[in-house]
Write an enzyme that holds these catalytic residues in place. Sequence first.
Site, PDB file in Angstrom:
ATOM      1  N   SER A  29       1.587   3.556   1.013  1.00 55.86           N
ATOM      2  CA  SER A  29       1.918   4.922   1.656  1.00 55.86           C
ATOM      3  C   SER A  29       0.734   5.578   2.039  1.00 55.86           C
ATOM      4  O   SER A  29      -0.528   5.241   2.433  1.00 55.86           O
ATOM      5  CB  SER A  29       3.117   5.308   0.958  1.00 55.86           C
ATOM      6  OG  SER A  29       3.414   6.488   1.864  1.00 55.86           O
ATOM      7  N   ASP A  37      10.354  -1.061   7.751  1.00 60.59           N
ATOM      8  CA  ASP A  37       9.805   0.108   7.124  1.00 60.59           C
ATOM      9  C   ASP A  37       9.251   0.720   8.521  1.00 60.59           C
ATOM     10  O   ASP A  37       8.279   0.198   9.278  1.00 60.59           O
ATOM     11  CB  ASP A  37       8.536  -0.261   6.367  1.00 60.59           C
ATOM     12  CG  ASP A  37       7.944   0.979   5.951  1.00 60.59           C
ATOM     13  OD1 ASP A  37       8.289   1.812   5.980  1.00 60.59           O
ATOM     14  OD2 ASP A  37       6.575   0.658   5.220  1.00 60.59           O
TER      15      ASP A  37
END
Length: 316
Positions: free
Chosen positions: A183, A241
């Site tokens: 991330s 995602d």
Amino acid sequence: MFSPTLFTLFTLLPLALSAPLLGRGDDNENKTPTTPLSIGDLESKFLRSAQFTRVAYCSSKAVTNWQCGGPCDDIGKGVKVIQAGGDDGLVPMYFVAHDPTDNSIVVAHQGTDPFKLLSIVNDAEFLLKDLNTTLITSGKDKGIQVHDGFQDTFERTADEVLDAVKRGMNDFNTTKVHVSGHSLGAAIATLDSLMLKQQLDKSVGLTTTVFGMPRTGNQEFADFVDAMLGSSFTRITNQNDPVPRVPPQLIGYHHASGEVFIKSVDSNGQATDVVQCPGQENENCGTGNDLKITSIPNHLGPYFDDISFSEFACPL
């Protein structure tokens, strides 16, 4: 569970969805066919990096003592932590360590902490900013711009990471460095690798493996990553995602090459369909996902080998 990186997603989602109407540059879309990647190759190339990245979510004390429960146990004994830091806020957790399995130095970065407001602020600073060419001098005069908040976060630990890597290489007599992150940590890891690439001797074998990485810079940045890191850079994306789709291309962001796309994961947390995606922003992979069909849990995992990224796997 809500990841703060997704704060940016929901802030910019209307822009992202309207991008085709406003001219996203579809004439330049990359639709190069993908190639299958076996689960064996996926694990042999990237499992160790995924395991170390998962450890980065644990506290500095637990990591330093190598007593971080399952995440440390899965990696095994003999790891020597050179430096660990971070505050789960403006400075996400990170560590530098020696991995005895291949005599390498490992750098791993945590992603954003979903329960800390300061982490959300990091991601909310989404405007493009000129690359810090004091730390990454080879990027000078190339028109490179990067995410404001990501670069600010990178700058807070860059000197410490570089010093720890150099000390580790000297102490353990190694010329191999592996950098990873998830991330926001994936963006920091990429900037770290660009810095290390120019600061370390050319003989050093540097590899970078990142997970669930948001777009980090402009087209010039993506080209720079390709030129500097080449095939040693891999960014792994997981199913639906949405994080790798933000910030949107509409406002100038672009991914580098090196994507490995996990298309499906079974009930045991094992990837069952994985492909390699040639070129930048391949429409047959994460870039081609529909932002109206997203899965926040896919950002956390599991990716493969039942590995997910969050502090919940760490001891209290």
